[in-house]
Design a protein around this motif. Structure first.
Motif, PDB file in Angstrom:
ATOM      1  N   ILE A   4       0.850  -1.195   0.000  1.00  0.00           N
ATOM      2  CA  ILE A   4       0.000   0.000   0.000  1.00  0.00           C
ATOM      3  C   ILE A   4       0.883   1.241   0.000  1.00  0.00           C
ATOM      4  O   ILE A   4       1.885   1.292   0.713  1.00  0.00           O
ATOM      5  N   VAL A   5       0.487   2.249  -0.799  1.00  0.00           N
ATOM      6  CA  VAL A   5       1.191   3.533  -0.773  1.00  0.00           C
ATOM      7  C   VAL A   5       0.289   4.566  -0.101  1.00  0.00           C
ATOM      8  O   VAL A   5      -0.883   4.700  -0.473  1.00  0.00           O
ATOM      9  N   HIS A   6       0.819   5.245   0.908  1.00  0.00           N
ATOM     10  CA  HIS A   6       0.101   6.372   1.522  1.00  0.00           C
ATOM     11  C   HIS A   6       0.787   7.661   1.110  1.00  0.00           C
ATOM     12  O   HIS A   6       2.020   7.734   1.134  1.00  0.00           O
ATOM     13  N   LYS A   7       0.004   8.699   0.791  1.00  0.00           N
ATOM     14  CA  LYS A   7       0.581  10.020   0.551  1.00  0.00           C
ATOM     15  C   LYS A   7      -0.023  10.992   1.559  1.00  0.00           C
ATOM     16  O   LYS A   7      -1.245  10.991   1.773  1.00  0.00           O
ATOM     17  N   ARG A  31       1.197  -2.833  10.960  1.00  0.00           N
ATOM     18  CA  ARG A  31       0.934  -3.913  11.942  1.00  0.00           C
ATOM     19  C   ARG A  31      -0.219  -4.808  11.485  1.00  0.00           C
ATOM     20  O   ARG A  31      -0.322  -5.954  11.908  1.00  0.00           O
ATOM     21  N   ALA A  32      -1.073  -4.263  10.617  1.00  0.00           N
ATOM     22  CA  ALA A  32      -2.162  -5.100  10.078  1.00  0.00           C
ATOM     23  C   ALA A  32      -1.624  -6.043   9.003  1.00  0.00           C
ATOM     24  O   ALA A  32      -2.373  -6.810   8.401  1.00  0.00           O
ATOM     25  N   GLY A  33      -0.328  -5.951   8.738  1.00  0.00           N
ATOM     26  CA  GLY A  33       0.299  -6.908   7.821  1.00  0.00           C
ATOM     27  C   GLY A  33       0.624  -6.359   6.441  1.00  0.00           C
ATOM     28  O   GLY A  33       1.064  -7.109   5.568  1.00  0.00           O
ATOM     29  N   HIS A  34       0.427  -5.063   6.229  1.00  0.00           N
ATOM     30  CA  HIS A  34       0.702  -4.512   4.894  1.00  0.00           C
ATOM     31  C   HIS A  34       2.151  -4.058   4.755  1.00  0.00           C
ATOM     32  O   HIS A  34       2.765  -3.616   5.722  1.00  0.00           O
ATOM     33  N   GLN A  35       2.651  -4.141   3.548  1.00  0.00           N
ATOM     34  CA  GLN A  35       3.942  -3.514   3.234  1.00  0.00           C
ATOM     35  C   GLN A  35       3.649  -2.053   2.922  1.00  0.00           C
ATOM     36  O   GLN A  35       2.817  -1.763   2.059  1.00  0.00           O
ATOM     37  N   MET A  36       4.328  -1.148   3.609  1.00  0.00           N
ATOM     38  CA  MET A  36       3.970   0.271   3.515  1.00  0.00           C
ATOM     39  C   MET A  36       5.066   1.135   2.894  1.00  0.00           C
ATOM     40  O   MET A  36       6.195   1.144   3.346  1.00  0.00           O
ATOM     41  N   VAL A  37       4.654   1.881   1.844  1.00  0.00           N
ATOM     42  CA  VAL A  37       5.517   2.928   1.293  1.00  0.00           C
ATOM     43  C   VAL A  37       4.781   4.244   1.531  1.00  0.00           C
ATOM     44  O   VAL A  37       3.582   4.352   1.222  1.00  0.00           O
ATOM     45  N   VAL A  38       5.454   5.225   2.106  1.00  0.00           N
ATOM     46  CA  VAL A  38       4.796   6.491   2.439  1.00  0.00           C
ATOM     47  C   VAL A  38       5.488   7.626   1.690  1.00  0.00           C
ATOM     48  O   VAL A  38       6.720   7.698   1.653  1.00  0.00           O
ATOM     49  N   VAL A  39       4.665   8.493   1.085  1.00  0.00           N
ATOM     50  CA  VAL A  39       5.205   9.628   0.323  1.00  0.00           C
ATOM     51  C   VAL A  39       4.655  10.919   0.927  1.00  0.00           C
ATOM     52  O   VAL A  39       3.502  11.277   0.684  1.00  0.00           O
ATOM     53  N   PRO A  40       5.429  11.618   1.749  1.00  0.00           N
ATOM     54  CA  PRO A  40       4.925  12.862   2.322  1.00  0.00           C
ATOM     55  C   PRO A  40       5.362  14.100   1.539  1.00  0.00           C
ATOM     56  O   PRO A  40       6.396  14.105   0.871  1.00  0.00           O
ATOM     57  N   SER A  41       4.553  15.170   1.668  1.00  0.00           N
ATOM     58  CA  SER A  41       4.922  16.486   1.144  1.00  0.00           C
ATOM     59  C   SER A  41       5.759  17.214   2.183  1.00  0.00           C
ATOM     60  O   SER A  41       5.872  16.770   3.324  1.00  0.00           O
ATOM     61  N   ALA A  42       6.246  18.378   1.804  1.00  0.00           N
ATOM     62  CA  ALA A  42       6.894  19.266   2.759  1.00  0.00           C
ATOM     63  C   ALA A  42       5.851  19.740   3.770  1.00  0.00           C
ATOM     64  O   ALA A  42       4.653  19.743   3.476  1.00  0.00           O
ATOM     65  N   GLY A 132      11.188  -5.912   6.240  1.00  0.00           N
ATOM     66  CA  GLY A 132      10.213  -5.516   7.267  1.00  0.00           C
ATOM     67  C   GLY A 132      10.208  -4.033   7.600  1.00  0.00           C
ATOM     68  O   GLY A 132       9.663  -3.622   8.621  1.00  0.00           O
ATOM     69  N   LYS A 133      10.812  -3.220   6.721  1.00  0.00           N
ATOM     70  CA  LYS A 133      10.838  -1.786   7.019  1.00  0.00           C
ATOM     71  C   LYS A 133       9.690  -1.039   6.345  1.00  0.00           C
ATOM     72  O   LYS A 133       9.228  -1.433   5.272  1.00  0.00           O
ATOM     73  N   VAL A 134       9.301   0.061   6.967  1.00  0.00           N
ATOM     74  CA  VAL A 134       8.423   1.019   6.287  1.00  0.00           C
ATOM     75  C   VAL A 134       9.360   1.927   5.490  1.00  0.00           C
ATOM     76  O   VAL A 134      10.365   2.400   6.020  1.00  0.00           O
ATOM     77  N   VAL A 135       9.038   2.143   4.208  1.00  0.00           N
ATOM     78  CA  VAL A 135       9.901   2.973   3.367  1.00  0.00           C
ATOM     79  C   VAL A 135       9.220   4.313   3.119  1.00  0.00           C
ATOM     80  O   VAL A 135       8.051   4.361   2.724  1.00  0.00           O
ATOM     81  N   ILE A 136       9.959   5.388   3.368  1.00  0.00           N
ATOM     82  CA  ILE A 136       9.400   6.733   3.198  1.00  0.00           C
ATOM     83  C   ILE A 136      10.178   7.420   2.082  1.00  0.00           C
ATOM     84  O   ILE A 136      11.412   7.512   2.136  1.00  0.00           O
ATOM     85  N   ILE A 137       9.450   7.859   1.067  1.00  0.00           N
ATOM     86  CA  ILE A 137      10.096   8.462  -0.110  1.00  0.00           C
ATOM     87  C   ILE A 137       9.612   9.903  -0.262  1.00  0.00           C
ATOM     88  O   ILE A 137       8.410  10.170  -0.171  1.00  0.00           O
ATOM     89  N   THR A 138      10.522  10.816  -0.531  1.00  0.00           N
ATOM     90  CA  THR A 138      10.136  12.221  -0.722  1.00  0.00           C
ATOM     91  C   THR A 138       9.132  12.355  -1.872  1.00  0.00           C
ATOM     92  O   THR A 138       9.319  11.763  -2.931  1.00  0.00           O
ATOM     93  N   GLY A 139       8.107  13.167  -1.670  1.00  0.00           N
ATOM     94  CA  GLY A 139       7.257  13.554  -2.785  1.00  0.00           C
ATOM     95  C   GLY A 139       7.942  14.652  -3.573  1.00  0.00           C
ATOM     96  O   GLY A 139       9.000  15.161  -3.165  1.00  0.00           O
ATOM     97  N   SER A 160       4.127  11.868  -7.378  1.00  0.00           N
ATOM     98  CA  SER A 160       5.167  10.953  -6.885  1.00  0.00           C
ATOM     99  C   SER A 160       4.527   9.693  -6.313  1.00  0.00           C
ATOM    100  O   SER A 160       4.955   8.578  -6.598  1.00  0.00           O
ATOM    101  N   ALA A 161       3.496   9.895  -5.483  1.00  0.00           N
ATOM    102  CA  ALA A 161       2.868   8.763  -4.808  1.00  0.00           C
ATOM    103  C   ALA A 161       2.231   7.802  -5.813  1.00  0.00           C
ATOM    104  O   ALA A 161       2.419   6.582  -5.733  1.00  0.00           O
ATOM    105  N   VAL A 162       1.497   8.357  -6.773  1.00  0.00           N
ATOM    106  CA  VAL A 162       0.816   7.488  -7.735  1.00  0.00           C
ATOM    107  C   VAL A 162       1.846   6.788  -8.631  1.00  0.00           C
ATOM    108  O   VAL A 162       1.699   5.611  -8.966  1.00  0.00           O
TER     109      VAL A 162
END
Ligand code: ADP
Ligand code: ASP
Ligand code: MG
Length: 422
Positions: A4-7, A31-42, A132-139, A160-162
């Motif tokens: 799942i990707v969260h932005k 923790r619900a079992g998803h692999q998470m990639v997160v893309v935040p803005s400034a 097993g890491k959460v990956v955070i990528i710059t938007g 970036s997120a899409v």
């Protein structure tokens, strides 16, 4: 288990307290079992602050060398965000690692301040997820083939997120923002605006391109091209709400034109204050005149939007078109100094105080009289229409900027947008 990707947008990342909430929400999903990639803005206001500093020192006329430095500066806002979010996740007991665009890398072309993503190498990200890491990528940012930092245009973190979701074939891309979905129009302008449970991809594309800044247009293009399941939802719900409830909330961008959608003739209203109008008056009405006027504008890399040519009188006609407000001064100068004299124009006039208001809906395809209902609603408010442009699923009008909010409210009412059920 799904990828799942969260932005998270700027307001959602607006303070350390909010970043902590984002971390708690992401941790819940992981923790619900998803692999998470997160893309935040400034953090909110940061990109404006950075570009404001640059502006104080910039010369009048922007050069390519200046544009490069603008991206160098603006990209730092997102670098701070990803680091802070990684720390907040670590404080929640999660393994988390952050990357900038160039570290992933997210490769783009070299069009500074409006670069396009060309490819994303997800190898490193996949390895971290597998560990097993959460990956955070710059938007917002990427890197061109010569190693220069680029940015994707304002609001570019959506894209970036899409794009990351598309490259990694994520199960879903969730765009968390400061509203709880896509509304019939901007709820800041019409408080009675209603949230849509679903909107078709085509409608979302029109809404975004006609000015609804809830999603950057390129993010919608990516979602359409790669069929990325996309949802817009609120980051302001309590972070610990039931995950299934959260996963169903907001607005889903759909690819199916279901029956309910067909019933809604008009799904939404978009508006755009970013355009300006130019008119070349009293030019000879003869073959080639449109090209003579618009050719030099296109050669100067200025995009043209709405165009009208009036009926001619005595072999002369008036020709009007709109451009982005940022290009207004340049376009006016070009018309006055070169194009006007070259085609014997009587006069060249410009008006930067206009806006474009549009109604959008796939239901317009199968209904007649939609545009006339729009024109009636505007005339009842005494609003003069300066230009009109239509396509299969939208009608846009150019009007005086000072009537924008009145027009949007009148149209929202005329098409019963507060009342429909979706
Ligand atoms: P973010 O920082 O999360 O990317 P944006 O400010 O870019 O957030 O986009 C969210 C804003 O978009 C909302 O606060 C709202 O004012 C505006 N907006 C414009 N049109 C719409 C619409 N049709 N539906 C929802 N929000 C809209
Ligand atoms: N921070 C960038 C901007 O303010 C990108 C984004 O927020 O999507 O435009
Ligand atoms: Mg945005």
């Amino acid at each position: 288990m799904a990828l799942i990707v969260h932005k998270y947008g700027g307001t959602s990342m607006g303070s350390t307290e909010r970043i902590r909430n984002v971390a708690k929400r992401v941790a819940k999903w992981a923790r619900a079992g998803h692999q998470m990639v997160v893309v935040p803005s400034a953090m909110s206001g940061e990109t404006n602050r950075l570009l404001g500093l640059a502006k104080e020192l910039s010369p009048e006329i922007p050069t390519p060398a200046l544009m490069r430095e603008l991206d160098m500066i603006a990209a730092t806002g997102e670098q701070v965000s990803v680091g802070l979010l990684a720390i907040a996740l670590q404080a929640e007991g999660m393994q988390a690692v952050s990357y900038t665009g160039w570290q992933v890398p997210i490769k783009t072309d070299s069009a500074y301040t409006k670069a396009r993503i060309e490819s994303i190498d997800d190898e490193r990200v996949r390895a971290d997820l597998a560990a097993g890491k959460v990956v955070i990528i710059t938007g917002f940012q990427g890197i061109d083939s010569d190693g220069h930092i680029t940015t994707l245009g304002r609001g570019g973190s959506d894209t970036s997120a899409v794009a990351v979701a598309a490259a990694m074939k994520a199960a879903e891309c969730l765009i968390y923002t400061d509203v709880d979905g896509v509304y019939t129009t901007d709820p800041r302008v019409v408080p009675e605006a209603r949230r849509l449970h679903t909107i078709t991809f085509e409608e979302m594309l029109e809404m975004a391109s006609l000015g609804s800044k809830v999603l950057q247009i390129r993010s919608v293009e990516f979602a359409g091209k790669y069929r990325v399941p996309l949802r817009v939802l609120s980051s302001f719900t309590p972070w610990d709400i039931d995950i299934d409830e959260e996963a169903r909330s907001g607005t889903l961008i759909t690819f199916e034109e279901d029956v309910k959608m067909e019933q809604a003739v008009v799904s939404g209203i978009a508006f755009n204050r970013d355009e300006a109008k130019l008119t070349v008056m009293g030019v000879p009405d003869k073959p080639g005149i449109a090209y003579q006027i618009l050719g030099p504008i296109a050669d100067a890399n200025i995009d043209i939007d709405v165009i009208i040519q009036n009926v001619s009188h005595d072999g002369k006609t008036d020709f009007s078109f709109t451009v982005h407000r940022n290009d207004y001064a340049r376009a006016l100068d070009l018309l006055k100094t070169q194009v006007g004299p070259a085609c014997n124009a009587a006069q060249v006039v410009g008006d930067p105080k206009i806006c474009k208001v549009s109604i959008v809906g796939i239901g317009m395809r199968s209904h007649v009289g939609v545009a006339s209902k729009m024109f009636r609603a505007l005339s009842e408010e005494g609003i003069n229409i300066q230009m009109i442009s239509t396509s299969e699923i939208k009608t846009s009008v150019v009007i005086d900027e000072k009537y924008m909010e009145l027009a949007v409210r009148a149209l929202h009412k005329a098409f019963d947008l507060e009342l429909q059920t979706t």
